[in-house]
Design an enzyme around this catalytic site. Structure first.
Site, short mmCIF file in Angstrom:
data_model
loop_
_atom_site.label_atom_id
_atom_site.label_comp_id
_atom_site.label_asym_id
_atom_site.label_seq_id
_atom_site.Cartn_x
_atom_site.Cartn_y
_atom_site.Cartn_z
N CYS A 2 0.85 -1.18 0.00
CA CYS A 2 0.00 0.00 0.00
C CYS A 2 0.90 1.25 0.00
O CYS A 2 1.87 1.32 0.74
CB CYS A 2 -0.96 0.10 1.17
SG CYS A 2 -2.15 -1.23 1.22
N ARG A 27 3.94 -0.24 -4.73
CA ARG A 27 3.65 -0.81 -3.41
C ARG A 27 2.31 -1.54 -3.36
O ARG A 27 1.96 -2.14 -2.34
CB ARG A 27 3.66 0.29 -2.36
CG ARG A 27 4.98 1.02 -2.26
CD ARG A 27 4.91 2.09 -1.21
NE ARG A 27 4.86 1.51 0.11
CZ ARG A 27 5.90 1.30 0.88
NH1 ARG A 27 7.09 1.66 0.50
NH2 ARG A 27 5.76 0.76 2.07
N TRP A 75 -2.79 -2.65 -1.74
CA TRP A 75 -2.54 -4.09 -1.87
C TRP A 75 -3.49 -4.72 -0.87
O TRP A 75 -3.35 -4.54 0.34
CB TRP A 75 -1.09 -4.41 -1.53
CG TRP A 75 -0.74 -5.84 -1.81
CD1 TRP A 75 -0.37 -6.39 -2.99
CD2 TRP A 75 -0.71 -6.92 -0.85
NE1 TRP A 75 -0.12 -7.73 -2.85
CE2 TRP A 75 -0.32 -8.09 -1.55
CE3 TRP A 75 -0.97 -7.02 0.51
CZ2 TRP A 75 -0.19 -9.32 -0.93
CZ3 TRP A 75 -0.84 -8.25 1.13
CH2 TRP A 75 -0.45 -9.39 0.41
N ASN A 101 -2.25 1.54 5.67
CA ASN A 101 -1.41 0.43 5.24
C ASN A 101 -1.20 -0.43 6.48
O ASN A 101 -0.88 0.09 7.54
CB ASN A 101 -0.07 0.96 4.73
CG ASN A 101 0.93 -0.15 4.47
OD1 ASN A 101 0.55 -1.29 4.22
ND2 ASN A 101 2.21 0.18 4.53
N GLY A 102 -1.38 -1.74 6.36
CA GLY A 102 -1.16 -2.63 7.50
C GLY A 102 -2.42 -3.40 7.82
O GLY A 102 -3.33 -3.51 7.00
N GLU A 491 16.94 -17.99 -7.39
CA GLU A 491 16.59 -16.61 -7.73
C GLU A 491 16.07 -16.53 -9.18
O GLU A 491 15.09 -15.83 -9.45
CB GLU A 491 17.81 -15.70 -7.52
CG GLU A 491 17.70 -14.28 -8.04
CD GLU A 491 16.60 -13.46 -7.39
OE1 GLU A 491 15.90 -13.95 -6.50
OE2 GLU A 491 16.42 -12.31 -7.82
N LYS A 495 12.34 -15.22 -10.19
CA LYS A 495 12.09 -14.12 -11.13
C LYS A 495 11.09 -14.57 -12.20
O LYS A 495 10.18 -13.82 -12.56
CB LYS A 495 13.39 -13.66 -11.83
CG LYS A 495 14.38 -12.94 -10.97
CD LYS A 495 14.02 -11.50 -10.66
CE LYS A 495 13.33 -11.32 -9.35
NZ LYS A 495 14.10 -11.17 -8.15
N GLU A 498 7.47 -14.97 -10.64
CA GLU A 498 6.75 -13.76 -10.26
C GLU A 498 6.46 -12.86 -11.46
O GLU A 498 5.44 -12.17 -11.48
CB GLU A 498 7.47 -12.99 -9.15
CG GLU A 498 8.82 -12.45 -9.50
CD GLU A 498 9.51 -11.76 -8.32
OE1 GLU A 498 8.84 -11.25 -7.42
OE2 GLU A 498 10.75 -11.74 -8.32
N HIS A 514 17.22 -37.28 -6.80
CA HIS A 514 16.49 -37.79 -5.64
C HIS A 514 14.99 -37.53 -5.77
O HIS A 514 14.27 -37.61 -4.77
CB HIS A 514 17.05 -37.18 -4.36
CG HIS A 514 18.49 -37.50 -4.14
ND1 HIS A 514 18.93 -38.77 -3.79
CD2 HIS A 514 19.61 -36.75 -4.28
CE1 HIS A 514 20.25 -38.77 -3.71
NE2 HIS A 514 20.69 -37.55 -4.00
N LYS A 617 5.63 -4.32 -3.57
CA LYS A 617 6.97 -4.16 -3.01
C LYS A 617 6.82 -3.81 -1.53
O LYS A 617 5.84 -3.19 -1.15
CB LYS A 617 7.66 -3.02 -3.73
CG LYS A 617 9.15 -3.10 -3.62
CD LYS A 617 9.81 -2.79 -4.92
CE LYS A 617 11.29 -2.96 -4.80
NZ LYS A 617 11.74 -4.16 -5.46
C1 F6R Z 1 11.43 -10.81 -5.37
C2 F6R Z 1 11.34 -9.83 -4.30
C3 F6R Z 1 10.97 -10.31 -2.95
C4 F6R Z 1 11.77 -9.54 -1.88
C5 F6R Z 1 11.28 -9.94 -0.48
C6 F6R Z 1 12.08 -9.27 0.62
O1 F6R Z 1 11.80 -10.22 -6.57
O2 F6R Z 1 11.51 -8.67 -4.50
O3 F6R Z 1 11.14 -11.69 -2.81
O4 F6R Z 1 13.13 -9.84 -2.02
O5 F6R Z 1 9.94 -9.56 -0.35
O6 F6R Z 1 12.01 -7.88 0.53
P1 F6R Z 1 13.03 -6.95 1.28
O7 F6R Z 1 14.37 -7.19 0.72
O8 F6R Z 1 12.53 -5.56 1.02
O9 F6R Z 1 12.97 -7.31 2.74
#
Ligand code: F6R
Length: 622
Positions: A2, A27, A75, A101-102, A491, A495, A498, A514, A617
């Site tokens: 948010c 966000r 969000w 937010n929260g 990773e 990527k 997502e 395995h 984010k």
């Molecule tokens: C994936 C991604 C998330 C963040 C995770 C931790 O691309 O961005 O997996 O890495 O939410 O976020 P931070 O680093 O902000 O604690």
């Protein structure tokens, strides 16, 4: 999670708020809304979906002129992402507007109390109760009080449980907007006769670089005449803690790239260089004066835990190899969301490294608090100055990745690896597990990494073609790696999941036989992160055997291999070349093609690369 904006000043509030929301949309983008105060009344517009829908609504139903207001990009947590649940929420007599937010954990009890009084709810959210409660509290604060709205909000905050950032305005107080925070981010911005509130500084970076940090359980009033006032939930006025934002407006724009993610991928050579800058001496030693832990503190460490989530946890997994190899201190990497539930063994000699781009991830924050309560020392590796995780840590090493706007993390990942390596080398020096000249060798290698990353970026066109031609129409892609290549595989898979909504899994290459090898059938794409043939002798050969195993079962193999490694060629349908570098530093180059690949697959599928579905984010809920 948010995005929140508040404004009081001399410009059109709608313009400032919408600009702030545009920059905060990463966000959350389930719905967006705006409220302005004008002519003694609140005017609210809100719409489900992305900010563009709200912009269109404002075209059809313009807001009146106003110089104070607030906005929200959501969000969803409580209630589906529809118009009705979009913020702002307005009180029952239409005087108070709230964005949030929260999660307000005791909202059900508060809501029941309001409903008993016959107040009808207009949404399914936990937020709406706050609007009604502030409305009531406002009526009980004497009209001649220094700040009636602030006092009303304070009274309500003391009834709320959970995590929240709130921004609130009242139709009768057109010159005031109030923000409040508990365990959720909020910063204030100081302009020339204008004041801002934002979930982060990008909300107001177009207008000012002067910001004020807000602590937990604080209320921040922005008022046209009084400026910024901060009080605790206990009513005690707080000292203002000013800082200057060290990046500018341009950093928050796409700068000619189609996607923020592409721009952020391209910034990685500079980010690696910036994260090293000022932290290495001419003679190749590490200087971490900014980390407020003494050499003795580092010598006392007997065990390290790395706590983080998602991409940051993969940076931690990579760091573990370097930390144990260079310092000989046992190091465990834990998903922050699991850490405190298994009663980890911690004491004063445990160093907990909390890695977070945003500095606000609730899972990491809660894990950190758990570790702190057990007397462990906490060192944050963080990209966001003034955010909660570094504030609550004993020490911090900031990554200098600059603002990361694409929801999928890229440049922060590389910066986190570099920051972890600096800590590991520093630990190795002060503990004497590496001689000065050995540290200097690694430092030299680190110094050459910006150029190596740059070279990878210069050769990405075939990777883009490969993504479009071979991967975009696949239903699953597997990723394999060993040693530090394993977290890189994880990773790469994250990527792709997502961004392109594809089934993608990363495996330790040796683990495949395995069980997971059963996933492979004719044509299954398998992306392999191959170690250097010059590294640990057995590793390269073992990975080549793993490539052969999957190929024998019909897999189409895409191998990321070092320049000049011809041994892999016969077993690879496609080879992606990266510059040769030492094993532990290889993730800084091998991760890059995987970022580009995922970005390109998503773009080829017509998806929104910067704002993938269901994500946001800065995950500020547990
Ligand atoms: C994936 C991604 C998330 C963040 C995770 C931790 O691309 O961005 O997996 O890495 O939410 O976020 P931070 O680093 O902000 O604690």
């Amino acid at each position: 999670m948010c995005g929140i904006v508040g404004y009081v000043g001399n410009r059109q509030a709608q313009d400032v708020v919408m600009e702030g929301l545009r920059r905060l949309e990463y966000r959350g983008y389930d719905s967006a809304g705006i409220a302005v105060v004008s002519g003694g009344a609140l005017h609210v517009r809100k719409k489900s979906g992305k900010l563009a829908n709200l912009t269109a609504l404002l075209g059809d139903e313009p807001l009146p002129e106003a110089t104070s207001g607030m906005g929200h990009t959501r969000w969803a947590t409580h209630g589906p992402p529809n118009d009705r649940n979009a913020h702002p929420h307005v009180s029952y007599v239409g005087k108070v507007a709230v964005v949030h937010n929260g999660i307000i954990e005791n909202f059900a009890a508060l809501r029941a109390g309001l409903e008993e009084r016959g107040i009808e709810m207009g949404s399914d959210t936990d937020t709406e109760v706050v609007a009604h409660l502030v409305q009531d509290a406002f009526e009980t604060v004497p009209a001649d009080s220094a700040s009636r709205l602030r006092e009303a909000v304070r009274a309500v905050c003391n009834q709320l449980e959970g995590a929240f950032t709130l921004v609130i305005c009242h139709a009768d107080e057109p010159d005031t907007v109030i923000g409040a925070r508990r365990n959720s981010p909020l910063v204030a911005g100081l302009g020339d006769g204008e004041y801002f509130l934002g979930s982060d500084v990008s909300a107001f970076i177009a207008h000012t670089r002067e910001a004020i940090e807000l602590g937990q359980d604080q209320i921040c009033e922005i008022n046209r005449d009084r400026g910024v006032t901060v009080v605790g939930f206990d009513g005690v006025e707080a000292q203002l803690s000013h800082y200057t934002i060290d990046w500018d407006d341009a950093a928050a724009e796409k700068g000619g790239y189609d996607w923020f993610m592409l721009k952020e991928i391209a910034e990685q050579p500079a980010v690696v260089a910036d994260t090293l800058r000022g932290r290495l001496t001419e003679s190749g030693q590490i200087v971490l004066d900014e980390v407020r832990l003494s050499d003795q503190d580092f010598r006392d460490v007997t065990k390290i835990f790395i706590i983080a989530c998602g991409t940051s946890s993969y940076a931690g997994m990579i760091a573990k190899y370097a930390i144990e190899h260079w310092t000989r201190i046992p190091c465990e990497v834990e998903l922050a969301s699991e850490f405190r539930y298994r009663d980890p063994v911690l004491d004063r000699s445990t160093l907990v490294i909390a890695i977070s781009q945003s500095g606000e991830t609730m899972d990491t924050l809660m894990a950190l608090r758990h570790a702190k309560a057990q007397h462990a020392r906490i060192l944050a590796i963080c990209n966001t100055i003034g955010s909660t995780i570094p504030r609550e840590s004993d020490a911090v090493l900031y990554t200098r990745a600059g603002v990361e706007i694409a929801v999928a993390s890229t440049k922060a990942f590389l910066a986190q690896i570099v920051a972890c390596y600096l800590i590991a080398l520093h630990l190795a020096s002060v503990r004497g597990t590496k001689w000065g000249d050995e540290v200097a060798v690694v430092v030299d290698q680190l110094r050459s990494m910006p150029e190596a990353v740059d070279r990878v970026l210069d050769t990405m066109e075939p990777v883009r073609e490969l993504a479009r031609a071979e991967l975009a129409d696949q239903s699953q892609v597997l990723f394999l790696g060993r040693h530090v290549g394993f977290p890189v595989a994880l990773e790469g898979a994250l990527k792709l999941k997502e961004l392109a909504y594809m089934h993608a899994e990363g495996f330790a290459a040796g683990e495949l036989k395995h069980g997971p090898i059963a996933l492979i059938s004719d044509g299954t794409p398998v992306i392999v992160v191959c170690p250097s043939p010059r590294g640990r002798d057995s590793l390269h050969g073992k990975v080549i055997s793993n490539i052969q195993e999957v190929r024998a079962r019909g897999a189409k193999t895409i191998v990321i291999a070092e320049e000049g490694d011809e041994e892999v060629t016969p077993f690879a349908d496609h080879v992606i070349r990266v510059p040769s570098c030492p094993t532990l530093l290889a993730p800084l180059v091998t991760a890059v093609p995987l970022q580009v690949l995922a970005c390109e697959v998503a773009a080829a599928k017509g998806l929104d690369v910067d704002q993938p579905r269901n994500l946001a984010k800065s995950v500020t809920v547990e």
